[in-house]
Design a protein around this motif. Sequence first.
Motif, mmCIF file in Angstrom:
data_model
loop_
_atom_site.group_PDB
_atom_site.id
_atom_site.type_symbol
_atom_site.label_atom_id
_atom_site.label_comp_id
_atom_site.label_asym_id
_atom_site.label_seq_id
_atom_site.Cartn_x
_atom_site.Cartn_y
_atom_site.Cartn_z
ATOM 1 N N ILE A 132 -4.398 2.019 -5.892
ATOM 2 C CA ILE A 132 -4.056 1.468 -4.580
ATOM 3 C C ILE A 132 -4.199 2.580 -3.537
ATOM 4 O O ILE A 132 -3.624 3.653 -3.692
ATOM 5 N N PRO B 297 3.065 1.284 -4.641
ATOM 6 C CA PRO B 297 2.519 2.393 -5.434
ATOM 7 C C PRO B 297 3.495 3.561 -5.590
ATOM 8 O O PRO B 297 3.488 4.233 -6.613
ATOM 9 N N MET B 298 4.351 3.770 -4.581
ATOM 10 C CA MET B 298 5.285 4.891 -4.713
ATOM 11 C C MET B 298 6.433 4.583 -5.660
ATOM 12 O O MET B 298 7.137 5.498 -6.090
ATOM 13 N N ARG C 70 0.798 -1.227 0.000
ATOM 14 C CA ARG C 70 0.000 0.000 0.000
ATOM 15 C C ARG C 70 0.830 1.277 0.000
ATOM 16 O O ARG C 70 0.285 2.360 -0.261
ATOM 17 N N VAL C 71 2.124 1.171 0.322
ATOM 18 C CA VAL C 71 2.954 2.380 0.306
ATOM 19 C C VAL C 71 4.132 2.226 -0.660
ATOM 20 O O VAL C 71 4.245 2.961 -1.644
#
Lengths: 364, 283
Positions: B282, B201-202, B197-198
């Motif tokens: 996301i 996507p980053m 989730r972090v």
Amino acid sequence: MSDQNIIELKDVEKRFGSFVAVSDLTLSLKQGEFFSLLGPSGCGKTTALRIIAGFQDHEKGKITIDGVPMKDIPANKRPTNMVFQSYAIFPHLTVFNNVAFGLRKSRLSKAELDQRVNEALDMVELTGMGGRKADELSGGQRQRVALARALVMQPKVLLLDEPLSALDKNLREAMQLELRRLQQSIGITFVMVTHDQYEAMTMSDRIGVMFEGKLMQVDRPEVLYAQPCNREVAAFIGGMNFVPAELIKEDGDQLQIKAAGFGTLNIDVNPNVRERGSALLIGVRPEQLEIAATKPEGYDSTIEGTIANVAFYGESVHYYVEVEGLTDVVSVAVPNYFHTVDYKSGDKVWLGLQNSSIIDLGKG
Amino acid sequence: MRSEASKGLALSAPASLYVGALVSIPLGILVVYSFWTQTYVSIDKTFTAVNYREALTDPLVRHLLVRSIFIAGMVTIATVALAYPIAYFIAFRTQKKTLWLLLITIPFWSSYLLRVFSWKLILGFNGVLNSALLSLNLIDQPLTFLLYNELAVVLTLAHAWAPFAILPIYVSLQKIDPSLLEAATDLGLSPAESFFRVTLPMTVPGIVAASLIIFIPTVGDYVTPALVGGSEGKMIANLIQVQFGAANNWPLGATLSLIAMVTVGLVAILFVVLATTAGRRIR
Ligand SMILES: Nc1ncnc2c1ncn2[C@@H]1O[C@H](COP(=O)(O)OP(=O)(O)OP(=O)(O)O)[C@@H](O)[C@H]1O
Ligand SMILES: [Mg+2]
């Protein structure tokens, strides 16, 4: 605030190699309390906060939150939430999704999730800003998002690491009041780390003053100001004139002393002092001294001096006065009333002082 | 502002001229050639789309194009999947970042051809892998599915391209503020959930960059398929090479090149759009 302890720390110690970052940290916080950890840079405040949050392991000691020992509970399962110093807003998400981030795990219905996120946004006065991206926010708004994101999780304890240090002075002062108001209305225990004494004093129910990994004194702001336990705490909170003295006689809760420059004085024993010897240190707050052109009447002691320097602070004027027998200049703060007589460097002045405003700081 | 803009133009002028000269001109020539036709010994310069008709209706061309895109896609997936953990390790799990970045460039210290040949030596009928397995009595006969097929091409190319994938992914991982991952933990996520989730996507921009860097040149590779691909591993570039060589049909070669280029471009755009949309979904 209730009488129930929400957090208990007992003899917590953290070392980085041989360096002791936090030692013998013992502390109990009440449910609903606003507690600040105050201390100079590098004293271990952040480390202490991270230990509570579970981001930092610790070698010794025990932490209990709401009666549950935290020993085997990882950071993501602790009933705490944190507002990070850098705010740590997820840059790839909108404000709404930042605030909803932790709630998405809890399988709320969409309506319920929307409602809770919007309530949290209302609470921090970001109503209608849910669609913004993180990089479209000002510093103050980012701070509010971080706050909403943590509060929406309904933690038992909210941890804040210098939450206001990135804001400019006006915004910081406004947020101090707002944060305090918010904390009182929701009744969650706040533990805030700060190196700003004014911030700590205006917001907190109690303050813990930390130096070099050790908690020196834990008290209400007024008590810290009036009865600091030693020189370090006294110097860190507010201005203070330090005067070396000798103990002549200890008599119950009274001390008879001979102070440099001021002569023989009778002062109250400071109950917070832990160490006392024949060499003593006393402190006088700059605003507790009276300054006058002629010898003032009605003071327990008066001394003569010469103005060395004048500093204008707006709401007050500080005079730095040289007094015979003292190595340091004595600082005197005078509220800036219109009728204040102005003195300039070189003027001869008298200082007046009441025994009750002299603070016993223990061992000199 | 004006001087800023003109300064920018001036700064990019050498690169622009370079690209202009070395890309646009050959590309222009290629386009012109693709509308000519090859007669027995000379080139018929009347404009016609006959090459395009021929190329687009030929099942072999379609087959090779699809296979090239499939192989390049496999190479891209394999390389990015291999590179991501390495980049992650360098970005988050080691203090010796410079040393590791230096180490991953080691394959470049020998020539590409040598590296392809060493894969031949490893995967071949009498190769390292077969000899090892034989001497360990794990197999009775040398395995034949190792070399001269699509698998060998994917394996060789994934190894060759790994550094190009590691670097952009490393850069995008490096940009992630560690406090973001702590914030995710603080909000109740497990390490795996935080990753999906972090971190993931980053790092979409890094993954997209790595994928394009690998995918685009790989579709057009002809050396690797020629050396380790066998007939099963032939790709579109091998056919193009033949047009410019043995078959001596430059116009058809030019046409095939342009068709391949446009196809690759479309696939790449589709991929970028899909990947960034997926990354944005996301939350
Ligand atoms: N991961 C680490 N490894 C080694 N030493 C560390 C580590 N983290 C902190 N320290 C040291 O521990 C001490 C306390 O650090 P900490 O971050 O808790 O200070 P602080 O009181 O929050 O200071 P500041 O007000 O500057 O944020 C510092 O001397 C710091 O150098
Ligand atoms: Mg800190």
